[in-house]
Design a protein around this motif. Sequence first.
Motif, PDB file in Angstrom:
ATOM      1  N   ILE A 197      -3.876  18.409 -29.900  1.00  0.00           N
ATOM      2  CA  ILE A 197      -3.689  19.084 -28.983  1.00  0.00           C
ATOM      3  C   ILE A 197      -2.510  19.177 -28.704  1.00  0.00           C
ATOM      4  N   ALA A 198      -2.004  20.494 -28.604  1.00  0.00           N
ATOM      5  CA  ALA A 198      -0.617  20.844 -28.319  1.00  0.00           C
ATOM      6  C   ALA A 198       0.235  20.286 -27.135  1.00  0.00           C
ATOM      7  N   ILE A 199       1.236  20.070 -27.266  1.00  0.00           N
ATOM      8  CA  ILE A 199       2.299  19.466 -26.140  1.00  0.00           C
ATOM      9  C   ILE A 199       2.131  20.610 -25.114  1.00  0.00           C
ATOM     10  N   ASN A 200       2.512  20.097 -23.971  1.00  0.00           N
ATOM     11  CA  ASN A 200       2.544  20.938 -22.750  1.00  0.00           C
ATOM     12  C   ASN A 200       1.133  21.691 -22.395  1.00  0.00           C
ATOM     13  N   THR A 201      -0.074  20.767 -22.870  1.00  0.00           N
ATOM     14  CA  THR A 201      -1.378  21.174 -22.446  1.00  0.00           C
ATOM     15  C   THR A 201      -1.734  20.404 -21.417  1.00  0.00           C
ATOM     16  N   HIS A 202      -2.476  21.060 -20.548  1.00  0.00           N
ATOM     17  CA  HIS A 202      -3.431  20.656 -19.426  1.00  0.00           C
ATOM     18  C   HIS A 202      -4.582  21.408 -19.495  1.00  0.00           C
ATOM     19  N   ALA A 203      -5.567  20.529 -19.925  1.00  0.00           N
ATOM     20  CA  ALA A 203      -6.799  21.103 -20.158  1.00  0.00           C
ATOM     21  C   ALA A 203      -8.073  20.321 -19.767  1.00  0.00           C
ATOM     22  N   HIS A 204      -9.127  20.982 -19.592  1.00  0.00           N
ATOM     23  CA  HIS A 204     -10.633  20.183 -19.187  1.00  0.00           C
ATOM     24  C   HIS A 204     -11.598  20.400 -20.134  1.00  0.00           C
ATOM     25  N   ALA A 205     -12.554  19.477 -20.101  1.00  0.00           N
ATOM     26  CA  ALA A 205     -13.768  19.645 -20.916  1.00  0.00           C
ATOM     27  C   ALA A 205     -15.031  19.080 -20.426  1.00  0.00           C
ATOM     28  N   ASN A 206     -16.046  19.350 -20.762  1.00  0.00           N
ATOM     29  CA  ASN A 206     -17.089  18.681 -20.048  1.00  0.00           C
ATOM     30  C   ASN A 206     -17.563  17.526 -20.833  1.00  0.00           C
ATOM     31  N   TRP A 207     -17.603  16.479 -19.917  1.00  0.00           N
ATOM     32  CA  TRP A 207     -17.927  14.830 -20.344  1.00  0.00           C
ATOM     33  C   TRP A 207     -19.318  14.725 -20.233  1.00  0.00           C
ATOM     34  N   ALA A 208     -20.200  14.415 -21.351  1.00  0.00           N
ATOM     35  CA  ALA A 208     -21.472  14.540 -20.991  1.00  0.00           C
ATOM     36  C   ALA A 208     -21.991  13.004 -21.446  1.00  0.00           C
ATOM     37  N   PHE A 209     -22.949  12.485 -20.770  1.00  0.00           N
ATOM     38  CA  PHE A 209     -23.442  11.069 -20.876  1.00  0.00           C
ATOM     39  C   PHE A 209     -25.232  11.417 -20.883  1.00  0.00           C
TER      40      PHE A 209
ATOM     41  N   GLY B 283     -29.196  16.483 -26.638  1.00  0.00           N
ATOM     42  CA  GLY B 283     -30.418  15.974 -26.625  1.00  0.00           C
ATOM     43  C   GLY B 283     -31.636  17.213 -26.502  1.00  0.00           C
ATOM     44  N   THR B 284     -32.855  16.523 -26.011  1.00  0.00           N
ATOM     45  CA  THR B 284     -33.987  17.552 -25.908  1.00  0.00           C
ATOM     46  C   THR B 284     -33.816  18.455 -24.837  1.00  0.00           C
ATOM     47  N   PRO B 285     -33.846  20.009 -24.831  1.00  0.00           N
ATOM     48  CA  PRO B 285     -33.972  20.737 -23.796  1.00  0.00           C
ATOM     49  C   PRO B 285     -34.760  20.400 -22.638  1.00  0.00           C
ATOM     50  N   GLY B 286     -34.310  20.300 -21.483  1.00  0.00           N
ATOM     51  CA  GLY B 286     -34.926  19.722 -20.219  1.00  0.00           C
ATOM     52  C   GLY B 286     -34.790  18.270 -19.770  1.00  0.00           C
ATOM     53  N   SER B 287     -34.136  17.591 -20.850  1.00  0.00           N
ATOM     54  CA  SER B 287     -34.034  16.061 -20.639  1.00  0.00           C
ATOM     55  C   SER B 287     -32.767  15.900 -19.734  1.00  0.00           C
ATOM     56  N   ALA B 288     -32.553  14.954 -19.035  1.00  0.00           N
ATOM     57  CA  ALA B 288     -31.568  14.553 -18.196  1.00  0.00           C
ATOM     58  C   ALA B 288     -30.273  14.335 -18.906  1.00  0.00           C
ATOM     59  N   VAL B 289     -29.063  14.968 -18.287  1.00  0.00           N
ATOM     60  CA  VAL B 289     -27.900  14.560 -18.857  1.00  0.00           C
ATOM     61  C   VAL B 289     -26.988  14.430 -17.825  1.00  0.00           C
ATOM     62  N   TRP B 290     -25.825  13.647 -17.672  1.00  0.00           N
ATOM     63  CA  TRP B 290     -24.812  13.603 -16.593  1.00  0.00           C
ATOM     64  C   TRP B 290     -23.572  14.333 -17.253  1.00  0.00           C
ATOM     65  N   ILE B 291     -23.112  15.392 -16.417  1.00  0.00           N
ATOM     66  CA  ILE B 291     -21.695  15.846 -17.006  1.00  0.00           C
ATOM     67  C   ILE B 291     -20.715  15.859 -15.918  1.00  0.00           C
ATOM     68  N   LEU B 292     -19.757  15.549 -16.293  1.00  0.00           N
ATOM     69  CA  LEU B 292     -18.280  15.704 -15.456  1.00  0.00           C
ATOM     70  C   LEU B 292     -17.657  16.688 -16.129  1.00  0.00           C
ATOM     71  N   PRO B 293     -17.746  17.930 -14.993  1.00  0.00           N
ATOM     72  CA  PRO B 293     -17.612  19.246 -15.613  1.00  0.00           C
ATOM     73  C   PRO B 293     -16.365  19.955 -16.173  1.00  0.00           C
ATOM     74  N   GLN B 294     -16.299  20.733 -16.911  1.00  0.00           N
ATOM     75  CA  GLN B 294     -14.917  21.282 -17.305  1.00  0.00           C
ATOM     76  C   GLN B 294     -14.314  21.967 -15.977  1.00  0.00           C
ATOM     77  N   THR B 295     -15.066  22.740 -15.262  1.00  0.00           N
ATOM     78  CA  THR B 295     -14.493  23.287 -13.938  1.00  0.00           C
ATOM     79  C   THR B 295     -14.863  22.389 -12.921  1.00  0.00           C
ATOM     80  N   GLN B 296     -13.947  22.375 -11.878  1.00  0.00           N
ATOM     81  CA  GLN B 296     -13.880  21.374 -10.888  1.00  0.00           C
ATOM     82  C   GLN B 296     -15.252  21.664  -9.973  1.00  0.00           C
ATOM     83  N   VAL B 297     -16.039  20.593  -9.643  1.00  0.00           N
ATOM     84  CA  VAL B 297     -17.009  20.836  -8.747  1.00  0.00           C
ATOM     85  C   VAL B 297     -16.729  19.719  -7.702  1.00  0.00           C
TER      86      VAL B 297
END
Length: 212
Positions: free
Chosen positions: A165-177, A88-102
């Motif tokens: 996605i390769a087998i034996n993978t455990h991965a994380h990504a950013n989920w953005a709404f 979206g537009t820079p500075g606008s709101a976005v909700w992110i479930l992050p790639q790295t744990q918070v």
Amino acid sequence: MKARVLAGAATAAVFTLLQVLPAHALTTVSQGHVDAVDVDWTGSALTLDLRDGTVTPNVDRDPADVVLNAVSASRTTVPSGSAYSFLGTPGSAVWILPQTQVSNIVWPGFNTEGVPSGALQGNSVSVKLVSVTGPAQVSLYTTSSLGTPTIWFDSGNGLPDTRAIAINTHAHANWAFEAAGTYTLTFEATGTTAAGAAVTTGQKTYTFTVQP
């Protein structure tokens, strides 16, 4: 006659309420680790569930039985730069479930560790985001150490989107709404067995609630 009409109306109201209410209580996860897209090989079948790591021992749940809650603390703003224009537009709101744990934010991942080597051709599965419903667009992406995004799935440029996605993978990504509200995301995982047969998990629907 009037009493019978009232009784009939009351019965109809109860019946309508029973139709609206879920058959069982949903599990809401607002923080901690879950493998939202957990692909397993069970016998000779490819399966898709949600592995809930917020409880001990971990539990595999039907995605339809879970609500993943993006709390207000997940709200941030779209970074500047053309690489992030898909949000979206820079500075606008976005909700992110992050790639790295918070702390205090749900941390959804992808897991194919339940698929044994050799079960599928190429030792990989294809994960498809089939559809998204909700008040705005949804995207999943990873960010490199230099801050460069790589888009995995993006409802903003049309669906379905598919990622191997390769087998034996455990991965994380950013989920953005891109807005507060309730979303449903439908995923499906497919593959081809070593013998050449196509297999699918079938479509599974996930519910996310995004808090203002």
